[in-house]
Design a protein around this motif. Sequence first.
Motif, PDB file in Angstrom:
ATOM      1  N   SER A   7       0.846  -1.189   0.000  1.00  0.00           N
ATOM      2  CA  SER A   7       0.000   0.000   0.000  1.00  0.00           C
ATOM      3  C   SER A   7       0.886   1.244   0.000  1.00  0.00           C
ATOM      4  O   SER A   7       1.897   1.294   0.698  1.00  0.00           O
ATOM      5  N   MET A   9       1.345   4.167   1.450  1.00  0.00           N
ATOM      6  CA  MET A   9       1.089   5.114   2.527  1.00  0.00           C
ATOM      7  C   MET A   9       1.726   6.457   2.183  1.00  0.00           C
ATOM      8  O   MET A   9       1.121   7.521   2.359  1.00  0.00           O
ATOM      9  N   ASP A  23       5.401   1.739   3.024  1.00  0.00           N
ATOM     10  CA  ASP A  23       4.268   1.511   3.903  1.00  0.00           C
ATOM     11  C   ASP A  23       4.795   1.095   5.272  1.00  0.00           C
ATOM     12  O   ASP A  23       5.965   0.720   5.416  1.00  0.00           O
ATOM     13  N   ARG A  24       3.948   1.125   6.278  1.00  0.00           N
ATOM     14  CA  ARG A  24       4.340   0.732   7.629  1.00  0.00           C
ATOM     15  C   ARG A  24       4.827  -0.719   7.641  1.00  0.00           C
ATOM     16  O   ARG A  24       4.402  -1.546   6.823  1.00  0.00           O
ATOM     17  N   SER A  30       3.783  -8.057   3.277  1.00  0.00           N
ATOM     18  CA  SER A  30       3.239  -7.444   2.067  1.00  0.00           C
ATOM     19  C   SER A  30       3.080  -8.519   0.989  1.00  0.00           C
ATOM     20  O   SER A  30       3.311  -9.704   1.236  1.00  0.00           O
ATOM     21  N   HIS A  49       8.602  -3.694   2.336  1.00  0.00           N
ATOM     22  CA  HIS A  49       7.644  -2.671   2.740  1.00  0.00           C
ATOM     23  C   HIS A  49       7.954  -1.343   2.063  1.00  0.00           C
ATOM     24  O   HIS A  49       7.412  -0.294   2.443  1.00  0.00           O
ATOM     25  N   TRP A  70       5.744   4.146   9.687  1.00  0.00           N
ATOM     26  CA  TRP A  70       4.333   4.492   9.864  1.00  0.00           C
ATOM     27  C   TRP A  70       4.185   5.975  10.216  1.00  0.00           C
ATOM     28  O   TRP A  70       4.685   6.446  11.225  1.00  0.00           O
TER      29      TRP A  70
END
Length: 261
Positions: A7, A9, A23-24, A30, A49, A70
């Motif tokens: 994702s 983020m 992403d976090r 993932s 990630h 994050w």
Amino acid sequence: MPSIGISAMHMQLLPNDRVVIYDRTDFGVSNISLPHGKCRPNSTDCSAHSVEYDVVSNSVRPLMVLSNVWCSSGSLMPDGRLVQTGGNGDGERVVRVYKSRDSCNWQETPNGLNEHRWYATNHILPDGRQIIIGGRSAFNYEFYPKTESAIGLPFLVQTNDPRVENNLYPFVFLYPDGNLFIFANNRAILFDYSKNIVLKTYPTMPGGQPSNYPSTGSTVLLPLRIKGETVDGFEVLVCGGAPEGAFDNAQKGVFDGALDT
């Protein structure tokens, strides 16, 4: 386009037209594996990630990121490096640097910040440094490269609602004269960071409703008007947000509509 496997983020366009995405790291594996069978240290998580997307070749390269990004923050340096700071847990004081090359990965420096930074804002300065402002329970600012200590900013205390902390990810823009426009919660200041002086306090937004995270609206610096060698006017547009109390209501299953301001 192929699946990037994570994702987005956060994502950042780089000077070479590649896009770094991350992403976090604490939300499970993932959908893309790290190369060469690698895994994150002291972990059974062998997924990536972070990835780099190559626009020209329409390909994705998985990247290793060690600490939790994050709700971190970052900005491009003049030489094209992405300097990315803070996060949650083991990432809250980490500085990560990424410069796009086919064999490069994130370079991470633990304790690269003076303070923990979660939901902070970074902005490039005229001298090539970054200023890093605020974050959860961080009512101060500091610089990258790192200086001796963080500097208190009372404006972040004044705009803090301890119930929901509606001053996270403050909106920051650089004025043509080198000072900073900083918006948090429902108000803004003009700030001289070199002297730690508030030069101007702007009126509270009409209606007094918050526009910062977690009541996140959006903002943009409008095109500057140039007259001769000077800038005629400086306008920031702040749109939307969520009504006061919306965060608490959402915890109870009551979902307020976004502001239309």
